[in-house]
Design an enzyme around this catalytic site. Structure first.
Site, PDB file in Angstrom:
ATOM      1  N   LYS A 103       0.966  -1.410  -0.446  1.00  0.00           N
ATOM      2  CA  LYS A 103      -0.024   0.010   0.139  1.00  0.00           C
ATOM      3  C   LYS A 103       0.880   1.197  -0.306  1.00  0.00           C
ATOM      4  O   LYS A 103       0.763   2.094  -0.718  1.00  0.00           O
ATOM      5  CB  LYS A 103      -1.135  -0.229   1.251  1.00  0.00           C
ATOM      6  CG  LYS A 103      -1.416   1.134   1.505  1.00  0.00           C
ATOM      7  CD  LYS A 103      -2.327   1.403   2.981  1.00  0.00           C
ATOM      8  CE  LYS A 103      -2.550   2.742   3.067  1.00  0.00           C
ATOM      9  NZ  LYS A 103      -3.833   2.778   2.075  1.00  0.00           N
ATOM     10  N   TRP A 109     -19.284  -6.884   7.777  1.00  0.00           N
ATOM     11  CA  TRP A 109     -17.726  -5.660   7.564  1.00  0.00           C
ATOM     12  C   TRP A 109     -17.513  -6.055   8.988  1.00  0.00           C
ATOM     13  O   TRP A 109     -16.329  -5.649   9.293  1.00  0.00           O
ATOM     14  CB  TRP A 109     -18.422  -4.361   7.965  1.00  0.00           C
ATOM     15  CG  TRP A 109     -18.974  -3.935   5.848  1.00  0.00           C
ATOM     16  CD1 TRP A 109     -18.698  -4.989   5.177  1.00  0.00           C
ATOM     17  CD2 TRP A 109     -18.738  -3.040   5.723  1.00  0.00           C
ATOM     18  NE1 TRP A 109     -19.265  -4.622   3.928  1.00  0.00           N
ATOM     19  CE2 TRP A 109     -19.318  -3.127   4.369  1.00  0.00           C
ATOM     20  CE3 TRP A 109     -19.546  -1.739   5.776  1.00  0.00           C
ATOM     21  CZ2 TRP A 109     -20.095  -1.703   3.585  1.00  0.00           C
ATOM     22  CZ3 TRP A 109     -19.704  -0.264   5.197  1.00  0.00           C
ATOM     23  CH2 TRP A 109     -20.076  -0.807   3.871  1.00  0.00           C
ATOM     24  N   ILE A 112     -26.327  11.695   4.190  1.00  0.00           N
ATOM     25  CA  ILE A 112     -26.560  10.582   4.420  1.00  0.00           C
ATOM     26  C   ILE A 112     -25.848  10.471   5.400  1.00  0.00           C
ATOM     27  O   ILE A 112     -25.424   9.545   6.321  1.00  0.00           O
ATOM     28  CB  ILE A 112     -25.904   9.138   3.198  1.00  0.00           C
ATOM     29  CG1 ILE A 112     -26.430  10.154   2.024  1.00  0.00           C
ATOM     30  CG2 ILE A 112     -26.023   8.235   3.149  1.00  0.00           C
ATOM     31  CD1 ILE A 112     -27.691   9.662   1.609  1.00  0.00           C
ATOM     32  N   HIS A 151     -17.772  10.348  -5.031  1.00  0.00           N
ATOM     33  CA  HIS A 151     -16.512   9.728  -5.039  1.00  0.00           C
ATOM     34  C   HIS A 151     -15.999  10.440  -6.569  1.00  0.00           C
ATOM     35  O   HIS A 151     -14.738  10.654  -6.058  1.00  0.00           O
ATOM     36  CB  HIS A 151     -16.553   8.796  -6.132  1.00  0.00           C
ATOM     37  CG  HIS A 151     -16.331   7.628  -5.200  1.00  0.00           C
ATOM     38  ND1 HIS A 151     -17.661   7.076  -4.848  1.00  0.00           N
ATOM     39  CD2 HIS A 151     -15.814   7.051  -4.690  1.00  0.00           C
ATOM     40  CE1 HIS A 151     -18.275   6.085  -4.003  1.00  0.00           C
ATOM     41  NE2 HIS A 151     -16.240   5.890  -3.505  1.00  0.00           N
TER      42      HIS A 151
HETATM   43  N1  GLN Z   1     -23.168   7.088   7.333  1.00  0.00           N
HETATM   44  C1  GLN Z   1     -22.206   6.630   6.533  1.00  0.00           C
HETATM   45  C2  GLN Z   1     -22.036   8.156   6.004  1.00  0.00           C
HETATM   46  O1  GLN Z   1     -22.673   8.924   5.721  1.00  0.00           O
HETATM   47  C3  GLN Z   1     -22.778   5.953   5.445  1.00  0.00           C
HETATM   48  C4  GLN Z   1     -21.505   4.892   4.969  1.00  0.00           C
HETATM   49  C5  GLN Z   1     -22.112   4.000   4.120  1.00  0.00           C
HETATM   50  O2  GLN Z   1     -22.660   3.903   3.552  1.00  0.00           O
HETATM   51  N2  GLN Z   1     -21.024   3.670   3.253  1.00  0.00           N
HETATM   52  O3  GLN Z   1     -20.398   8.206   6.286  1.00  0.00           O
HETATM   53 ZN    ZN Z   2     -22.851   5.715   1.317  1.00  0.00          ZN
END
Ligand code: GLN
Ligand code: ZN
Length: 787
Positions: A19, A562, A432, A695
């Site tokens: 890495k 995970w 989110i 992204h």
């Molecule tokens: N709540 C998380 C964030 O916003 C969701 C992350 C994800 O979907 N992997 O980082």
């Molecule tokens: Zn996500």
């Protein structure tokens, strides 16, 4: 003599050397020669480890500078034409452009390798694809091993699996038409290996554990028929599930041995023993390559005894799959609880387990009596440990009623009372969960972890960050706010650290994609929540604003998916324990006055078994776990969920069955496809299709987002629609985040205005004229939890 081998070793290095070298190369700090040097040293170390454990045939060619599928594409010379690269003279810099994109071309698509959290680069094929061979890196590796005098078994991804996992964007193009040319390319590769005196070659064909139709099975026949008499012996390697359905057909292929995964699918052994040709080798994958628990060597020996008797030295021993999916070594884990450490086995320790098994089979159990006794003792200690069982948790799990997985009223009623309570505009805007994790905030967390920052000061710093984040959201005019997750390093680790039954390694890194690694926590015992986890933070965040603040939790399935999960009880049972812990947190959040609670489940899809026939059983317990976590609330408390970076269209009924009031979902890969799926299925509850890709630092225009929303209105009733980005914003900077969200809010305002002026029907009509995306977008990994 039963021989031992492995299917592959983790390439990233015990200290993530690969890495750091890759990233230094990308930054221009080291040149190609220096990176190659690091790679060669890592390979030498890994072969030496195999030699030290007496592995009879070391894996070679299992190394990759980024990904083994991309490596196979390079070896074949099958690179996407759009890059215009000469495969034979490919430089490492160009190789990384394929993986990561460049100024003029997006990266190759990346997606999950079967049911793992490892991501591979999807081969891009067209009718013009050629397989004239590429850079010689693979042969360089083989030659390096041979120069060191190692006995090796080169590893290739087999033609069927490589082709199955490829994609073509050419409508109507049948990839199987490429098979003859592809098979010829494999012949050429095998000829090169024969020239080097190689005896055995491993052909990875995990695709044989999927549901393959006759066309693909025929393709498999003809591909391997073309490889007959290639001068080397082929070991057809299947893993991750049973290949028993295809055993009869596979046994007729002109190959010399079969590897099967007896950890995931122990019952397939009999089917293979029945059809195994007289001279063929059976490689028994008996050490778990997907999990970190010490093997029960005595039990394995007992199951192998009849096969050993029947096959003699045609029985080989191996881990179930490549060790790529487990950390390199337990050695650096000095801070792990010694009791739990004694239950574990990482890649290096698994090599030793393999050695003990082989000696026991070949020379008798007396020859390794101490090692077997130690294995027995470890198993017994783990089984009887007080750390594993919690009676209270078990009693509670046993008394879960169907009502606990059921909201009080149907969605239609709930959403009406929620509208009343929350008073949100149409097309409400939200995010989110995470906001930019600046260097500063990461330093604060690290300093606190190292003990350099006191608890009080840490709390103040985090709260200051939350306040700024709230103010910025208010200024942007977002409707439902989040606290920003500044206190979280990782959405699973953060909760795992506060739950009982979880342990953490210091260096248990596993490659996720390219240079990115994850450090999955270990679930070793019954899971429960000793005290509230997010309530203080959520209450504080809500106290700062009049707008609804979303409580933010990670769902039970993602917590499970995970982590490295205990193997002494069904995963469904562990999921249920997680669900109950999260349910308590949900109840506490509601009690603290939080009116909207999001339970993230980005990993719901990746837990799906390889065989469709097994999907329902999984989906049933996974959906139930989510519902148990979520259904504790009143009707006027709104439950959100979030998913991203996976194919959702084929599990839409299960997504609907979660019965979340709102789902926010990533759509950047293919907005049309996803929305069409949701539209055709008539998804019943509220939905927020991501309107921009998180992204990219690129700020999307108001127009672009309006177009997407208009298109969404075509398939989803505007009353059901939310406006949000694709995923969390933690990997972004503040400047681009604020600019993008300002545009997003503006897009929502414009759409609200046209809704008010023209009504939903007018919107639907204009949507019909909006063109689709000009080119396919990239399905990339959610990098949030990688390092
Ligand atoms: N709540 C998380 C964030 O916003 C969701 C992350 C994800 O979907 N992997 O980082
Ligand atoms: Zn996500």
């Amino acid at each position: 003599m039963a021989r031992t081998h492995i299917l592959g070793f983790p390439r990233i290095g015990a200290k993530r050397e690969l890495k750091f070298a890759q990233e230094a190369f990308w930054r221009g700090e080291i040149d190609e020669a220096a990176l190659r040097h690091v790679a060669a040293q890592l390979r030498t170390t890994h072969w030496q480890r195999q030699a030290d454990a007496g592995v009879d045939m070391a894996a070679a060619g299992d190394f990759a500078y980024y990904d083994q599928m991309l490596g196979m594409s390079v070896l074949l010379g099958a690179l996407p034409a759009r890059f215009g690269f000469d495969a034979r003279h490919l430089t490492l810099a160009q190789y990384y452009e394929l993986a990561r994109g460049n100024a003029s071309q997006p990266a190759m698509e990346m997606t999950k390798w079967f049911d793992t959290n490892y991501h591979y680069l999807v081969p891009e094929l067209s009718q013009d694809s050629r397989f004239d061979g590429g850079a010689s890196w693979f042969y360089d590796e083989i030659d390096q091993a041979l120069q060191q005098g190692r006995t090796i078994k080169p590893v290739l991804i087999g033609p069927i699996t490589w082709l199955w996992l490829s994609k073509s964007h050419q409508p109507g193009f049948d990839r199987l038409t490429l098979l003859p040319a592809l098979a010829q390319a494999y012949r050429d590769i095998l000829a090169q290996l024969r020239k080097r005196g190689i005896e055995w070659v491993q052909m990875d064909e995990p695709a044989l554990c999927l549901d393959l139709d006759d066309r693909w099975l025929d393709a498999c026949d003809s591909a391997y028929a073309a490889l007959a008499e290639c001068g080397v012996k082929l070991l057809l390697a299947t893993y991750f599930d049973s290949a028993a359905d295809h055993a009869g057909r596979a046994a007729a292929l002109p190959v010399h041995g079969f590897h099967i995964d007896l950890v995931r699918a122990p019952s397939q052994l009999d089917a293979w023993l029945r059809v195994l040709p007289a001279q063929a080798v059976l490689s028994a994958g008996v050490i778990d390559g997907r999990n970190v628990w010490r093997a029960d060597l005595r039990a394995i020996l007992a199951t192998l005894a009849p096969s050993h008797q029947a096959l003699g030295d045609r029985l080989w021993l191996a881990p179930s799959c490549s060790l790529l999916h487990v950390p390199v070594s337990l050695e650096p884990e000095t801070r792990l609880d010694p009791e739990i450490r004694g239950w574990l086995s990482f890649a290096t320790e698994k090599l030793e387990e393999l050695r003990v098994l082989a000696v026991a089979l070949n020379q008798g159990e007396e020859a390794v009596a101490d090692a077997l006794a130690a294995s027995d003792a470890a198993q017994a200690r783990r089984r009887s440990s007080r750390r594993v069982v919690n009676e209270q948790v078990r009693r509670r799990a046993a008394t879960v009623t169907p009502a606990m997985a059921q909201r009080r009223s149907p969605f239609a009623h709930r959403i009406a009372v929620q509208h009343e309570a929350l008073k949100l505009p149409p097309l409400p805007t939200t995010t989110i969960g995470s906001f930019p994790q600046t260097a500063e905030i990461r330093q604060v967390r690290a300093a606190y972890k190292r003990g350099e920052l006191g608890a009080l000061e840490y709390l103040q710093r985090i709260r200051a960050e939350i306040e700024t984040t709230v103010r910025r959201q208010e200024a942007l005019g977002l409707d439902v706010l989040v606290h920003g997750e500044a206190e979280r390093n990782d959405m699973v680790e953060y909760f795992g650290e506060q739950l009982c039954g979880y342990a953490f390694t210091e260096s248990g890194w596993v490659q996720s994609y390219g240079s990115r690694c994850v450090k999955p926590p270990l679930i070793y015992g019954d899971v429960y929540r000793p005290e509230p986890m997010t309530v203080d933070t959520a209450r504080y965040a809500q106290s700062l604003t009049e707008r609804p603040m979303k409580g933010m939790l990670t769902g039970p399935v993602t917590m499970l998916q995970w982590s490295f999960v205990r193997d002494d009880q069904p995963r469904a049972d562990t999921a249920l324990q997680l669900a109950l812990a999260i349910r308590d947190e949900v109840a506490d959040l509601e009690r603290a006055g939080i009116r909207v609670i999001q339970i993230d489940e980005p990993a719901l899809r990746e837990g799906l078994p390889l065989r469709r026939g097994d999907w329902n059983a999984y989906l049933e317990w996974a959906v139930r776990a989510f519902r148990i976590a979520a259904s504790v609330v009143r009707d006027d408390t709104q439950i959100h969920t979030h998913m991203c970076y996976a194919e959702f269209n084929d599990i839409l009924p299960s997504i609907a069955a979660l019965d979340a009031d709102v789902i926010t979902i990533e759509t950047s890969r293919s907005a049309m496809e996803l929305l069409e799926g949701f539209g055709a299925f008539d998804y019943p509850n509220d939905i927020g299709p991501g309107v921009y890709d998180i992204h990219s630092p690129r700020v999307p225009t108001v127009d672009a987002m309006c177009r997407l929303l208009t298109r969404a209105c075509q398939v989803i009733a505007p009353e059901r629609l939310w406006v949000n980005p694709d995923c969390g914003l933690k990997t972004r900077g503040w400047a681009e985040t604020e600019a993008a969200l300002a545009n997003m809010v503006e897009a929502a305002h414009q759409l609200r205005a046209s809704l008010a002026a023209e009504g939903a029907n007018a919107l639907r009509a204009t949507a019909a004229q909006v063109p689709g995306d000009p080119h396919p977008t990239i399905r990339s990994a959610c990098g949030c939890a990688t390092h």
